[in-house]
Structures are given as structure tokens and as C-alpha cells.
Design a protein around this motif. Structure first.
Motif, PDB file in Angstrom:
ATOM      1  N   VAL A  64       0.824  -1.211   0.000  1.00 48.68           N
ATOM      2  CA  VAL A  64       0.000   0.000   0.000  1.00 48.68           C
ATOM      3  C   VAL A  64       0.857   1.259   0.000  1.00 48.68           C
ATOM      4  O   VAL A  64       0.346   2.361  -0.191  1.00 48.68           O
ATOM      5  N   GLN A  65       2.156   1.086   0.210  1.00 46.02           N
ATOM      6  CA  GLN A  65       3.098   2.208   0.102  1.00 46.02           C
ATOM      7  C   GLN A  65       4.437   1.637  -0.347  1.00 46.02           C
ATOM      8  O   GLN A  65       5.050   0.833   0.354  1.00 46.02           O
ATOM      9  N   ALA A  66       4.880   2.015  -1.532  1.00 44.59           N
ATOM     10  CA  ALA A  66       6.148   1.525  -2.056  1.00 44.59           C
ATOM     11  C   ALA A  66       7.306   2.144  -1.287  1.00 44.59           C
ATOM     12  O   ALA A  66       7.172   3.211  -0.669  1.00 44.59           O
ATOM     13  N   ALA A  67       8.463   1.485  -1.341  1.00 40.48           N
ATOM     14  CA  ALA A  67       9.653   2.001  -0.663  1.00 40.48           C
ATOM     15  C   ALA A  67      10.061   3.346  -1.253  1.00 40.48           C
ATOM     16  O   ALA A  67      10.099   3.525  -2.475  1.00 40.48           O
ATOM     17  N   ALA A  68      10.398   4.274  -0.389  1.00 44.68           N
ATOM     18  CA  ALA A  68      10.729   5.625  -0.828  1.00 44.68           C
ATOM     19  C   ALA A  68      12.005   5.689  -1.656  1.00 44.68           C
ATOM     20  O   ALA A  68      12.185   6.600  -2.474  1.00 44.68           O
ATOM     21  N   ASP A  69      12.903   4.708  -1.474  1.00 47.04           N
ATOM     22  CA  ASP A  69      14.153   4.733  -2.225  1.00 47.04           C
ATOM     23  C   ASP A  69      14.028   4.135  -3.620  1.00 47.04           C
ATOM     24  O   ASP A  69      15.020   4.027  -4.353  1.00 47.04           O
ATOM     25  N   GLY A  70      12.825   3.718  -3.989  1.00 49.24           N
ATOM     26  CA  GLY A  70      12.593   3.178  -5.320  1.00 49.24           C
ATOM     27  C   GLY A  70      12.860   1.703  -5.472  1.00 49.24           C
ATOM     28  O   GLY A  70      12.615   1.127  -6.534  1.00 49.24           O
ATOM     29  N   SER A  71      13.349   1.058  -4.435  1.00 47.72           N
ATOM     30  CA  SER A  71      13.570  -0.387  -4.491  1.00 47.72           C
ATOM     31  C   SER A  71      12.251  -1.113  -4.237  1.00 47.72           C
ATOM     32  O   SER A  71      11.326  -0.567  -3.648  1.00 47.72           O
ATOM     33  N   GLY A  72      12.171  -2.337  -4.685  1.00 46.69           N
ATOM     34  CA  GLY A  72      11.007  -3.143  -4.387  1.00 46.69           C
ATOM     35  C   GLY A  72       9.824  -2.882  -5.290  1.00 46.69           C
ATOM     36  O   GLY A  72       9.858  -2.029  -6.178  1.00 46.69           O
ATOM     37  N   PRO A  73       8.732  -3.589  -5.055  1.00 48.69           N
ATOM     38  CA  PRO A  73       7.562  -3.541  -5.934  1.00 48.69           C
ATOM     39  C   PRO A  73       6.734  -2.277  -5.730  1.00 48.69           C
ATOM     40  O   PRO A  73       6.745  -1.668  -4.659  1.00 48.69           O
ATOM     41  N   PRO A  74       5.981  -1.885  -6.762  1.00 49.85           N
ATOM     42  CA  PRO A  74       5.153  -0.681  -6.661  1.00 49.85           C
ATOM     43  C   PRO A  74       3.888  -0.923  -5.850  1.00 49.85           C
ATOM     44  O   PRO A  74       3.516  -2.065  -5.543  1.00 49.85           O
ATOM     45  N   MET A  75       3.218   0.160  -5.503  1.00 43.05           N
ATOM     46  CA  MET A  75       1.952   0.088  -4.774  1.00 43.05           C
ATOM     47  C   MET A  75       0.956  -0.758  -5.564  1.00 43.05           C
ATOM     48  O   MET A  75       0.883  -0.681  -6.792  1.00 43.05           O
ATOM     49  N   GLY A  76       0.193  -1.588  -4.847  1.00 39.36           N
ATOM     50  CA  GLY A  76      -0.804  -2.440  -5.473  1.00 39.36           C
ATOM     51  C   GLY A  76      -0.306  -3.832  -5.811  1.00 39.36           C
ATOM     52  O   GLY A  76      -1.094  -4.680  -6.252  1.00 39.36           O
ATOM     53  N   THR A  77       0.979  -4.119  -5.570  1.00 38.56           N
ATOM     54  CA  THR A  77       1.548  -5.426  -5.875  1.00 38.56           C
ATOM     55  C   THR A  77       1.274  -6.410  -4.741  1.00 38.56           C
ATOM     56  O   THR A  77       1.439  -6.085  -3.568  1.00 38.56           O
TER      57      THR A  77
END
Length: 307
Positions: A64-77
Motif C-alpha cells: 500500500v506504500q512503495a519504498a521511498a528509495d525506489g527499491s522493491g515492488p510498486p503500490m498495489g503489488t
């Protein structure tokens, strides 16, 4: 938000409490938890819980909130994750290196049963080395780790003997590829190239005695909660050059191993053994049953958010 917190009462180890929603670090994603799976080791921690204990290591849910540093999956995954703590809650922050994306054909319930037990099995078998044609003895085989170990070891070509408390608890292990199931380590017909030992206590020296000369015992648990006593002269009279190795699964990152487990499930090469699926309002009773070894494989609790 709601989370489960320790009570210190072994008859009812957790209760619901209100808490603030976690604030994710830059390299963490915020997950809305759909399902989680407790582990037997966690039940021991709940007997005399530390003040800072916030349990929960195996979760599946929605970013519901993606990592702020851009790593990992996007919101909704949809994801499966293995946080250090805090998973028995409506929301948990998970490092992105400890997440794996879920395809549509794996449910949150299946995924939640994977992390600790599945990662342990994968890493233990890597430590064991090549298994094709090797005779393997597995103690404490009817828990979550044991089911994964049995299926993966059999698929790798091992001839595996599994030790379970009752014949009924071993039936599924035979379906997953175990060559033999016995109810006591003393009944296992060795010698074995490799012993995977998870019970400790009196079983340990008996299992050790069943090794081939130069064989290896990997010690990865003490489910009996009884210390091991070894007699030097018994070892001297037993298998020569036996190797005893301690094993512990921990060590992030976990994401790659989680992705491997997901792929194996998708390809029908790994089948999570889930004994029961219940609403998380019944977590306390599940924890008691898990502690008392009344659950075969895994138990999964759902928060009501499962899609």
C-alpha cells in the motif's frame, strides 16, 4: 490499526491491541497484511515475552506504500514477505530485500506458509550439498520445515527416511516422496549419508550413531526443548570421522529465496502443507496447538483482507 500482542499467559498467548500504523523506512514497503503464519519457535518466545516483543515473521498481502528509495515492488503489488518482526497486524513494514512478488495463481494463504519454513529448507539443503543417491534421515519431520525438506530432498534424488510422532502424521510425507516413515529414531534403518536433526534431546546421539563413516549431521533445531548429552566413548565407537554442523537459516536478504519458493509452487514442484486456515481472532488457540505439536505442517491466519 489492530495488532496481536503477547500476554505472557501460556493458555492464551496473544490478544488484540490498538497500535499506530508503522512508518516505513526508505528501503521498506508498507504491506497490508492479508495472511500470516506463526512458527513454533515463536510460541516459545511468547512464554516469557520481552517487553519489546512484537511477533510475526511470515506474511502475505498487498503493497500500500512503495519504498521511498525506489527499491522493491510498486503500490498495489501482491507480495510475500519475511520481516524481522511485527507481522501479526493489519499493516507491517518489510525491507524490500525480504519481499517477493506473488503471481495471481498463488493465494495469500499459500504464500504466508512459505517464508521461515521454506527458506530454512532451501538453505539447509544447500548446506547439505548434492543429494542424488544419498540416504538421508530427517527427524521432527511433520512440521512446516519437514514437509518442505521432504519434498525438495526427494525431488533432488535422496532416499529419505522421515521420523514422525505417529503414522498419521507421516502419511503426507510419503505422498511427498519420503521412502520410509518411522515413529522413532531407533527404528530408522541406517546407515545414512546425512542426518538432518531438529529434535535434540535423546534423539540426537541415536541419530548420530546411524551415520556412515565420514557422514554429516546437520543440527538445525531442538524441538524437544531438551539439551543434548553426548558420550565421547559412544561417539568413538560409532561412525568414524562423523561431522556435526550447526545450522541456522537466518541471514537477510530473503527475497531471492522467497522468489525461488514462489516459482516452485507455481511449477507444482512444492506444495505447502497447511493443516488449518482460520480467522486471526483465533490466533491464541492456534499458537497453543502449535506449541503442543497438534498441527501438521503449517497453520495460516487471515485478517479478513484476503482478496
Amino acid at each position: 490499526m489492530r495488532r496481536l500482542v503477547p500476554t505472557g499467559d501460556p493458555r492464551s498467548p496473544v490478544v488484540f491491541a490498538q497500535d499506530t500504523q508503522p512508518v516505513a523506512a526508505p528501503d521498506e514497503a508498507l504491506i497490508k497484511v492479508e495472511a500470516f503464519a506463526p512458527n513454533r519457535g515463536e510460541t516459545f518466545l511468547l512464554e516469557e515475552p520481552r517487553l519489546d516483543l512484537v511477533p510475526g515473521k511470515d506474511v502475505a498481502g498487498l503493497v500500500v506504500q512503495a519504498a521511498a528509495d525506489g527499491s522493491g515492488p510498486p503500490m498495489g503489488t501482491r507480495v510475500v514477505g519475511h520481516p524481522a518482526m511485527g507481522g501479526w497486524a493489519e499493516y507491517v513494514a518489510v525491507p524490500t530485500h525480504s519481499l517477493a512478488v506473488l503471481p495471481d495463481d498463488i493465494s495469500a494463504v499459500q504464500a504466508a506458509a512459505l517464508p521461515l519454513a521454506g527458506i530454512t529448507a532451501l538453505r539447509l539443503l544447500r548446506a547439505a550439498g548434492a543429494l542424488a543417491g544419498r540416504r538421508v534421515l530427517l527427524t521432527g519431520a511433520s512440521g512446516g520445515v519437514g514437509h518442505y525438506l521432504t519434498e525438495l530432498a526427494a525431488a533432488a534424488g535422496a532416499e529419505l527416511t522421515a521420523v514422525t510422532a505417529t503414522p498419521a502424521r507421516g502419511e503426507r510425507l510419503l505422498e511427498l516422496g519420503a521412502a520410509t516413515v518411522v515413529q522413532a529414531v531407533t527404528d530408522a534403518h541406517g546407515p545414512f549419508d546425512l542426518v538432518l536433526e531438529s529434535t535434540g534431546g535423546a534423539d540426537f546421539p541415536v541419530a548420530l550413531s546411524k551415520l556412515l563413516p565420514g557422514g554429516t549431521l546437520l543440527w538445525f533445531g531442538q524441538a524437544s526443548r531438551t539439551p543434548v548429552t553426548l558420550n565421547f566413548f559412544d561417539i568413538l565407537a560409532g561412525p568414524e570421522r562423523a561431522v556435526i554442523r550447526h545450522f541456522h537459516y537466518a541471514g537477510a536478504p530473503y527475497g531471492q529465496d522467497l522468489a525461488t519458493l514462489v516459482r516452485l509452487v507455481v511449477n507444482r514442484r512444492l506444495h505447502p502443507e497447511i493443516d488449518r486456515v482460520l480467522d486471526w481472532s483465533r490466533t491464541a488457540e492456534v499458537l497453543v496447538d502449535l506449541r503442543e505439536r497438534r498441527i501438521r505442517g503449517k497453520a495460516v491466519l487471515t485478517t479478513g483482507a484476503v482478496r
